[in-house]
Structure formats: C-alpha cells, structure tokens
Design an enzyme around this catalytic site. Structure first.
Site, PDB file in Angstrom:
ATOM      1  N   CYS A   1      47.788   7.461  21.789  1.00  0.00           N
ATOM      2  CA  CYS A   1      47.726   8.788  21.161  1.00  0.00           C
ATOM      3  C   CYS A   1      48.479   8.811  19.839  1.00  0.00           C
ATOM      4  O   CYS A   1      48.090   9.491  18.903  1.00  0.00           O
ATOM      5  CB  CYS A   1      48.246   9.848  22.115  1.00  0.00           C
ATOM      6  SG  CYS A   1      49.876   9.483  22.755  1.00  0.00           S
TER       7      CYS A   1
ATOM      8  N   GLU B   1      40.253  11.544  15.647  1.00  0.00           N
ATOM      9  CA  GLU B   1      40.896  10.462  16.393  1.00  0.00           C
ATOM     10  C   GLU B   1      39.811   9.468  16.824  1.00  0.00           C
ATOM     11  O   GLU B   1      38.816   9.849  17.433  1.00  0.00           O
ATOM     12  CB  GLU B   1      41.606  11.039  17.617  1.00  0.00           C
ATOM     13  CG  GLU B   1      42.416  10.000  18.361  1.00  0.00           C
ATOM     14  CD  GLU B   1      43.279  10.611  19.460  1.00  0.00           C
ATOM     15  OE1 GLU B   1      42.779  11.472  20.204  1.00  0.00           O
ATOM     16  OE2 GLU B   1      44.463  10.221  19.558  1.00  0.00           O
TER      17      GLU B   1
END
Ligand code: ADP
Ligand code: MG
Length: 503
Positions: free
Chosen positions: A308, A405
């Site tokens: 992450c 992302e």
C-alpha cells in the site's frame, strides 16, 4: 524475450507444510474448529505455478453470526475475567509459538502469496511475532487519567477509564497476510477486545495456521475467531453486523468506502481504514545516490509492488534525473523473478491472474498514450503471474498511470526543478499514505517533510516500520493509525466518570 524464472518443485516443500496442506482446513469459532461452512469451500492457489494448494471453508452469514456471538461471550466472559497480566501472557505465548513455527509459516505464506519464503522468514513472520510481543506489553499498561474540570473543579472528582470497544472484526488483504493478521489482532487483544479475523480469499492459509496457534497459546474460547471466506459475503456480513463494535480494515480504497457505508447504515461501528496509496519518492540532486537509487528500486519492486505504501511515483531533481532513472532501471532488469520456495528468488509473481491482467493493461494503456517504457513492461515467464520490474517515463501527471494505484512493480518517474515545485507535485494526489525524501540538506528535508501530506515520511530512508511507530493515511489513504499507542487507543473507548463531591 521472456525472462528466466526460477520455478520451485513440490519436493522443496517442508514436511510440516505438506502435512498442513494435506489435512482438512477448519475455521475457528468459539474455540471449535469447524470444517463445514455455508458457502462450501474455495481453492487457494500458488500464484507461481498456477496450481491449487488447498480447499478451505467459505464462511458466510451463518458463520459470521456464530463467530460474533462467540466473540461477544468471550468479551463479556472469560477474556474479561482474565487479568491484564494473564492476557499479556497469552500474547507472549503466541509470539513464542510463531517463532517456533517460523519456517513453516514462512513457507506457507510464500506458497499462498507467491513471495519468496526466505523473505517471509526474515521479515513478515518475525515482524508479526514482534507485534504480538509489543502489544502484549501494552496489555498491562492501559490506563485512564484524573482531571480537574475547567469551570467548577472543586465540585467534582473526575476520572477517565480506557475501556475496550468490544467485538472487533479484522478484514485484511493478500499482500502481507500473516503480518496483517497480527496488526489487527494484537492491539485489539491488548485493549481487552475480542476478535473475528477474515483473511483475504486469495491467501487464507497462514490465518488458518494462526488459528491453531491461538488455541495452543491458551486464549479463552471465542477470544480470537478466524473465518475464511469472500469479501462480498463474509467481509460484507462483518461490516454490516450490529454485533461488531469496531472493524479494522486494510485493503483498497473502493472497499474501504463500502465498509464505511455499511458502518453508517448499521450501527456506526468504529473504523480503522488503511487504504491505497501513490507514495512519492523524492530525490534531490544532493542526495547520496549510492543509497537513494537502490532504495527507490526497492520501494517499488519490493513484494512485486504489491504494497500500500509502495514508492510508485519517483520524482528526481532535473540535474540527477538521467542517472537515477538509469540506475533504478538497471536494478529492475537484474532482479531475479522466481517462486516462493526457490532460494534464489528475489521477486515473486503477482497475486493472481486478475492482478496480472490489471497491471498489464494499465501499462499497455499508458504505452498507447505515449508513455516511454525504460525497462520491463511485460509479463515474465510462461507460467505464473510474473510481471517484470518496470520503469516508465514521459507520462502526463494527470493520467491514470500517474494517479491510480497500480499495485504492481511499475514505477512512474518524473522530474522537478525546485522545492515548491516538488511539494505541489507530491501532494497532487487523492492519496496520502507515505513519502520518502532524499537530500543531503537537513533543513530542506524537514521543510519538505512538513509540507508533504502523508501519514509517514521517511528521510534518507524508505519503509521504516516498527510496532511503536504510528502508520496510517491522510486523505483517501484512510482513517486512523495502526501501531504505537495510537494503534492501541483505536480499540479503546474513553469513559468520563464525574462524581459530585461538593458540599
Ligand atoms: P484487493 O482489491 O486488492 O483484492 P480488497 O480491498 O478487495 O483488495 O480486499 C481486501 C479485503 O477486503 C479482503 O479480505 C476482501 O475479502 C475484503 N472485502 C472485499 N469486498 C468487501 C466488502 N464489500 N465488504 C467487506 N470486505 C470486503
Ligand atoms: Mg493463494
């Protein structure tokens, strides 16, 4: 040219891993191992060989209800009765058991996620054990305070109590399954809560092994429950459950929103959300390049970019740009892709066919839009979900490759000219999880560290993780913090007791 991949042989498997895979898998509810679940079973796969590893129970609403009941009983019963020192003892025992089973857990984690088992043995598994030890220490140090009222202090004796929030659900992703299980369970237990853990459907195995160790460690039945199952069934049932007082989640921002909605529509359960990121690595021309370049490579290629806080946007001061890009690309080209049980593997495959498809198509779309592929850019090998470490340049900073992302080993490199420039560019994202700054100028390092909107800033370093160091996101990277006292407080409610003592 496809890259050479180091595959593994099933004969490389440890005996105790083979034995675990061969026995029937069971979820843990109220201290009982349950092999049958409402949703039947689902398959966990080795993403390196694309082969089935095991069938595991698919928990659904009925098992969620049973686990919530069991966790409630323990919360009001045996776990509540156990004194803090006893709770700490169980947590220390669990940490010891994790160390005793380290190699088995590491290989199981490697097989299930694809990551090299030697990396799991050096990092993921010991870190999980340390998190249990760290929060075991906090279990005996929870406290409130006494205070004086601002308006009529002589009339009241006032104190606060720090009380456990109650039944906690932990919903975790597939990138660091075992460590994430510890991140969710340990602080909750330290606070006096009981837990239902739901691992990701892609990586259920080490959570099921952890369930066995929990029982061996002597926790009262129902204190920790483990349910394998899917997000839209078991996960959603936990998020909507009126009997769950708090949910702690790590995963995508999209699912984080669903969980926030489910909380809002049910019982306003408390939430900790650790979500996505697009973290900047900022390299000034005066940085120590011998350290900055390998760190920038590790920041995006480590765990195959499935992190992450991956350093997925690289910003380099113009005069150093060519050297840094070339250096990072060379490191990427030299990295050895391979399967979990091959000792020579440096990078594993992506998690799944879905992930490989997603990452490949994002890179292809960027190429069509004119982005330059400096290195990598394609699938590696003819088996397994391998993707080459990839460096991209010349992208529009507003394009999806630069803003979304990717969750793969794909770096978007850009350049900048001065401090104001770089702060604006680094903050031009909906995310705010982490940032890494490389410079030989301490004043500038602090100025930029203060101006960057991110929950973690690493100066002349990347990826500093410690059980005592709060971690979490600004903006759409999440709500709240894990680790440290902040991570403990996330499982405590403050009760203010005011007693009239005036005449
Ligand atoms: P990814 O997209 O990277 O797989 P997710 O955010 O989808 O990550 O998954 C993280 C965790 O959230 C997993 O345990 C998954 O099962 C769970 N999950 C997925 N959808 C939901 C949902 N609607 N409610 C609760 N949990 C969910
Ligand atoms: Mg798997």
């Amino acid at each position: 040219m496809t890259r050479h991949i180091l595959y593994h042989e099933l004969s490389d498997m440890r005996e105790d891993v083979r034995a675990f895979l061969d026995r029937p898998k069971a979820i843990l509810i109220g201290g009982e191992f349950v092999e049958k679940a409402s949703g039947g079973t689902f398959t966990s796969e080795d993403p390196g060989l694309e082969t089935a590893l095991a069938e595991v129970p698919a928990a659904e609403q009925a098992e969620v209800d049973a686990a919530v009941d069991a966790a409630r009983s323990a919360f009001e019963g045996e776990w509540a009765k156990m004194v803090p020192a006893g709770r700490a003892g169980c947590m220390f025992k669990l940490a010891d058991l994790i160390y005793q089973n380290l190699d088995q857990l590491a290989q199981l984690e490697g097989l299930d996620t694809g990551k090299p088992a030697h990396i799991a043995a050096a990092l993921d598994i010991p870190f999980a054990a340390e998190v249990f030890k760290y929060y075991g220490g906090w279990a005996t140090k929870v406290r409130g305070s006494t205070l004086d009222l601002a308006l009529n202090p002589e009339q009241f004796h006032v104190y606060t109590r720090a009380e456990p929030v109650g039944v906690v659900a932990g919903v975790i992703p597939w990138n660091y399954p075992f460590a994430q299980a510890a991140f969710k369970i340990a602080p909750a237990l330290a606070a006096g809560c009981t837990v239902i853990l739901k691992p990701a459907e892609q990586t259920p195995l080490t959570a099921l092994r952890l369930a066995e160790l929990v029982v061996e460690a002597g926790f009262p039945a129902g204190t920790v429950n483990v349910l394998t199952g899917f997000g839209h069934t078991a996960g959603a049932a936990l998020a909507a459950h009126h009997g769950v007082d708090k949910l702690t989640f790590t995963g995508s921002t999209d699912v984080g929103r669903l969980i926030a909605e489910a909380s809002a529509k049910s019982n306003l359960k408390r939430l900790t959300l650790e979500l996505g990121g697009k973290s900047p690595v900022i390299i000034f021309a005066d940085a120590d390049m011998d350290k900055a370049i390998p760190a920038a490579a590790a920041a995006i290629f480590g765990n195959s970019g499935q992190v992450c806080n991956a350093g997925s946007r690289l910003f380099v001061e113009a005069s150093a740009y060519d050297r840094v890009i070339e250096g990072v690309a060379e490191i990427g080209k030299g990295m050895q892709l391979g399967c979990a049980m091959n000792a020579g593997s440096e990078l594993g495959p992506l998690m799944s066919a879905t992930q490989l498809q997603r990452v490949s198509s994002m890179v292809e779309e960027a190429q069509r839009a004119g982005v330059t592929v400096v290195s990598g850019g394609s699938q590696g090998g003819d088996k397994g979900y391998f993707f080459e470490p990839t460096v991209l340049t010349d992208m529009d900073p507003a394009s999806s490759i630069a803003t979304d992302e990717i969750f793969g080993p794909v770096l978007c490199a850009m350049t900048f000219n001065d401090d104001d420039d770089i702060v604006a560019a680094a903050n031009d994202t909906n995310f705010g999880l982490a940032a890494s700054i490389w410079t030989g100028n301490p004043g500038r390092a602090h100025r930029v560290a203060h101006a960057v909107k991110a929950g973690a800033v690493w100066v002349n370093a990347f990826g500093v993780f410690d059980p005592n160091l709060p971690f979490g996101g600004y903006k759409e990277s999440g709500w709240g913090r894990e680790f440290g006292i902040e991570g403990l407080n996330a499982f405590l409610e403050t009760k203010a007791v005011s007693m009239h003592i005036g005449a």
